[in-house]
Structure formats: C-alpha cells, structure tokens
Design a protein around this motif. Structure first.
Motif, PDB file in Angstrom:
ATOM      1  N   SER A 124      -9.021   1.768  -3.820  1.00 43.63           N
ATOM      2  CA  SER A 124      -9.458   0.727  -2.882  1.00 43.63           C
ATOM      3  C   SER A 124     -10.335  -0.305  -3.593  1.00 43.63           C
ATOM      4  CB  SER A 124     -10.195   1.336  -1.689  1.00 43.63           C
ATOM      5  OG  SER A 124     -11.463   1.811  -2.063  1.00 43.63           O
ATOM      6  N   ASP A 131      -8.023   0.407   7.959  1.00 42.03           N
ATOM      7  CA  ASP A 131      -7.428  -0.059   6.710  1.00 42.03           C
ATOM      8  C   ASP A 131      -6.428   0.957   6.144  1.00 42.03           C
ATOM      9  OD1 ASP A 131      -8.890  -2.282   7.007  1.00 42.03           O
ATOM     10  OD2 ASP A 131     -10.121  -2.048   5.217  1.00 42.03           O
ATOM     11  N   THR A 140      -8.944  -0.771  14.604  1.00 41.23           N
ATOM     12  CA  THR A 140      -8.441  -1.420  13.390  1.00 41.23           C
ATOM     13  C   THR A 140      -8.842  -0.558  12.194  1.00 41.23           C
ATOM     14  OG1 THR A 140     -10.379  -2.823  12.951  1.00 41.23           O
ATOM     15  CG2 THR A 140      -8.720  -3.702  14.451  1.00 41.23           C
ATOM     16  N   GLN A 165      -4.082 -10.596   6.107  1.00 42.48           N
ATOM     17  CA  GLN A 165      -4.526  -9.448   6.894  1.00 42.48           C
ATOM     18  C   GLN A 165      -4.829  -9.802   8.349  1.00 42.48           C
ATOM     19  OE1 GLN A 165      -8.336  -7.575   6.159  1.00 42.48           O
ATOM     20  NE2 GLN A 165      -7.358  -5.589   5.982  1.00 42.48           N
ATOM     21  N   GLU A 183       0.832  -1.208   0.000  1.00 41.90           N
ATOM     22  CA  GLU A 183       0.000   0.000   0.000  1.00 41.90           C
ATOM     23  C   GLU A 183       0.861   1.249   0.000  1.00 41.90           C
ATOM     24  OE1 GLU A 183      -3.285  -0.406  -0.106  1.00 41.90           O
ATOM     25  OE2 GLU A 183      -3.865  -2.135   1.109  1.00 41.90           O
ATOM     26  N   TYR A 220      -8.538 -13.248   5.172  1.00 37.13           N
ATOM     27  CA  TYR A 220      -9.640 -12.317   5.400  1.00 37.13           C
ATOM     28  C   TYR A 220     -10.730 -12.917   6.283  1.00 37.13           C
ATOM     29  CZ  TYR A 220      -8.005  -8.828   2.105  1.00 37.13           C
ATOM     30  OH  TYR A 220      -7.284  -7.854   1.471  1.00 37.13           O
ATOM     31  N   GLY A 229     -13.865  -3.147   8.045  1.00 40.42           N
ATOM     32  CA  GLY A 229     -12.531  -3.123   8.644  1.00 40.42           C
ATOM     33  C   GLY A 229     -12.377  -2.151   9.803  1.00 40.42           C
ATOM     34  N   HIS A 283     -11.409   4.451   5.189  1.00 40.35           N
ATOM     35  CA  HIS A 283     -12.120   4.869   6.398  1.00 40.35           C
ATOM     36  C   HIS A 283     -11.957   6.361   6.652  1.00 40.35           C
ATOM     37  CE1 HIS A 283     -12.841   0.735   7.143  1.00 40.35           C
ATOM     38  NE2 HIS A 283     -11.593   0.430   7.424  1.00 40.35           N
ATOM     39  N   ASP A 322      -5.770   1.577   2.998  1.00 40.26           N
ATOM     40  CA  ASP A 322      -6.042   2.124   1.665  1.00 40.26           C
ATOM     41  C   ASP A 322      -6.849   3.420   1.662  1.00 40.26           C
ATOM     42  OD1 ASP A 322      -8.494   1.230   2.377  1.00 40.26           O
ATOM     43  OD2 ASP A 322      -8.696  -0.265   0.796  1.00 40.26           O
TER      44      ASP A 322
END
Lengths: 107, 231
Positions: free
Chosen positions: B207, B90, B88, B67, B18, B177, B158, B95, B92
């Motif tokens: 994403s 993400d 938690t 992940q 990423e 996942y 996520g 969020h 990318d």
C-alpha cells in the motif's frame, strides 16, 4: 506596403475564416472574432495608430500594448478551454458510469 | 436503531490495478456476509478477471476515471440495490474489518449519519503512520479545515460509513483523489451529523508503494482550488 504586412494579413484572415466556419456558430462569438480580426488587420496596416493608442494608455510602444492584450487573450482562451474540458470530463464520467452500472455482474 | 442485516451493508471498493491483493482484502469481508461492490476503474493488470469470479457485484469503468468517480459509481449502484448502509473501503488491504464494526455502530444506532475513520484519535494508530505521511496528513487536515469549515482530526482517510440517506445526499463530482475533501464539504453543506472513530491503517509494503505521494497532495490542492474558482 511592407512585406510583413503581406504575411500577417492573410494569416489573420485565414484564422478568422477557419474559426468562423469550423468552430463557433453562436452569433455573438462570430461577431467577436470578426471584430478581433478586423482590429488585428487595422493594427498591421497602421502601426502608428497602435503606437498612438499605446501612448494614450501610458504604454511606451505599440508592440508592448499588443503583446499585453495578446497575453490576456491567450490566458482567457486557456481558461475557456479548461472549463470546456471539465464539462467534457463530466459527460465522459456520466457515460462511463452508466456503462459500468448497466453491465454490472452479480455473483 | 436501524433495522439492518449484514447484506444490507454495502462495501464500496474502488480498484485500479489491485489484482494481486483483492482476494486477500475482500475474502474476510465476504465471509462476514456483507455485500461488496467492486468498481474496477479501468484496470489493465487483469483485475477484472479476478473480480468477475468473486461472489460480489462487479462493475467496470470502460476507461480509467479516478478513485472519486469509482466511489460514486459504486454508491449509485449500491443505492439502486437497496443498500441501507454504505462503507467505503480501500482495495489494497490497508483497512481493518474490526474498525468497520466500530464505525458501523453509531450509524446503525442512528447516532450519526456518517462515521469517519481517524488515525489520530488513538496514540497507537497515530504511531502506526509513517513520519512523512503524518506531516503530510497534518497539512491536509489544515487545508481541509480551511476549505470545508469542518475541522476533523484526520484527512483523506478512505474508511467511512454512510447511512443510506447520507449517501443519497452526497454526489461526488471530483473524479480524482480530491473527492476526499469534496465529501467532507458535502457533509457540512448537507448538515449531516457525523462522528469520528479511531481506525488503524495497515501500511504494508504494497500500500505504501501504491499510495499517494507527497506531490500528489499538492496536485489535489490545486484541483480543489481550481474547482473553487470555476464551478
């Protein structure tokens, strides 16, 4: 003796020996593989016995019986391998995690 | 009410290749003063060089594990650093930071041990989800419900907030996942109190391209079923 028997019996013997020497050390495992090997050789030497056993179990031919059991055995070994792989993966994860945490960089 | 400063709140960010978005995702989080743990899951795109230079905790798996594994590594590490709350998040950029604040509130106030983000509480958030994704998620919600006995409005979201004691009770064995279902399962088994709060997911070009495909969902399901049969 027929030619096919000359080919199959050494092959089975070879597999059993390799297995016993290399892979398994547990007594139970060794006995089991030995028993399967001996059973295999007997079936090769005496095809009529297999046919008789098949008939008794309600299967037409001895060959069919052998292939059914063979398939079952293969499936079983696949599952065994699969669960071993999972164990291995868990250990690998634990190790990679430990490395990641010990070598963590802070800024 | 928990006595908790921003630095006691640890963002766990798993990252696998990423590198191009990490900076823009994490800069606002760091600016707020939160603690950030990035777990580089064995990237090969040069992410590690970028992560190392940022003002955060940088961890790297020597090999790619998935992940779920990265999240667990991050959680274990954050707990060892005295985290009081775990988020938690993400890598990318899907969020929103303002959603995190909404999720943090009930956990800090002690109203719940766990706060889960949901795209299906507010109509606008729901409409922001691409159609195919929405269908897929609905199916995942049902699968999750059946597998875990916990019927949530969203699945595989996520964004989560966990109190320290919740994080201590949870341990992810599912490297892939499928951890998203596993975590729900453990919330139920450990009888952790939880709330769902509305969040918006930003589906950028990036994403979407990197996100899970439909087939991946099928894969996750198979993983979970196998896991059920062979503990």
């Amino acid at each position: 003796m027929r030619l096919i028997q000359f080919l199959l019996i050494p092959a089975i013997a070879f597999v059993v020996i390799v297995y016993l020497r290399r892979f398994r050390t547990l007594l139970l495992d060794r006995l089991l593989i030995l028993a399967v090997g001996v059973f295999g050789i007997v079936m090769i030497l005496r095809p009529d016995w297999t046919s008789k056993l098949a008939n008794d179990l309600g299967v037409g031919r001895g060959t069919d019986l052998v292939s059914y059991f063979g398939l079952l055995g293969l499936t079983f070994f696949c599952l065994l391998l699969w669960s071993k792989l999972r164990d291995l993966e868990a250990k690998l994860t634990e190790m990679a995690r430990a490395i990641a945490i010990t070598k963590a960089e802070e800024k | 009410m928990m006595d908790c400063e921003k630095k006691d709140i640890f963002f766990i960010v798993p990252a696998y290749n990423e590198g191009t978005v990490l900076d823009s995702t994490l800069r606002p989080v760091l600016k707020e003063g939160y603690s950030v743990v990035v777990v580089d899951d064995g990237s090969w795109d040069g992410s590690w060089d970028i992560i190392k230079k940022m003002p955060l905790y940088a961890l790297r798996h020597p090999i790619n594990l998935g992940q779920g594994a990265a999240l667990q590594t991050g959680m274990t590490f954050a707990l060892s650093k005295g985290a009081k709350v775990i988020v938690t998040f993400d890598a990318d950029g899907q969020h929103r930071l303002k959603d995190v604040a909404v999720l943090l509130e009930p956990v800090i106030k002690g109203e719940a041990k766990v706060a889960l983000g949901s795209r299906f509480i507010n109509r606008d958030d729901k409409n922001a989800v691409p159609f195919l994704k929405r269908v897929l998620l609905k199916m995942a919600i049902i699968v999750n419900g059946i597998m875990t006995g916990l019927w949530l409005t969203d699945a595989h979201n996520g964004l989560r907030v966990l109190s320290r004691d919740a994080a201590e009770k949870i341990f992810l064995h599912e490297n892939s996942y499928a951890h998203a279902t596993e975590i729900i399962n453990q919330i139920r088994r450990q009888k952790l109190s939880y709330v769902e709060k509305p969040v918006r997911i930003h589906y950028s070009q990036y994403s979407r391209a990197k996100g899970q495909s439909v087939w991946n969902a099928v894969n996750i399901l198979i993983d979970l079923l196998l896991r059920r049969v062979f503990k």
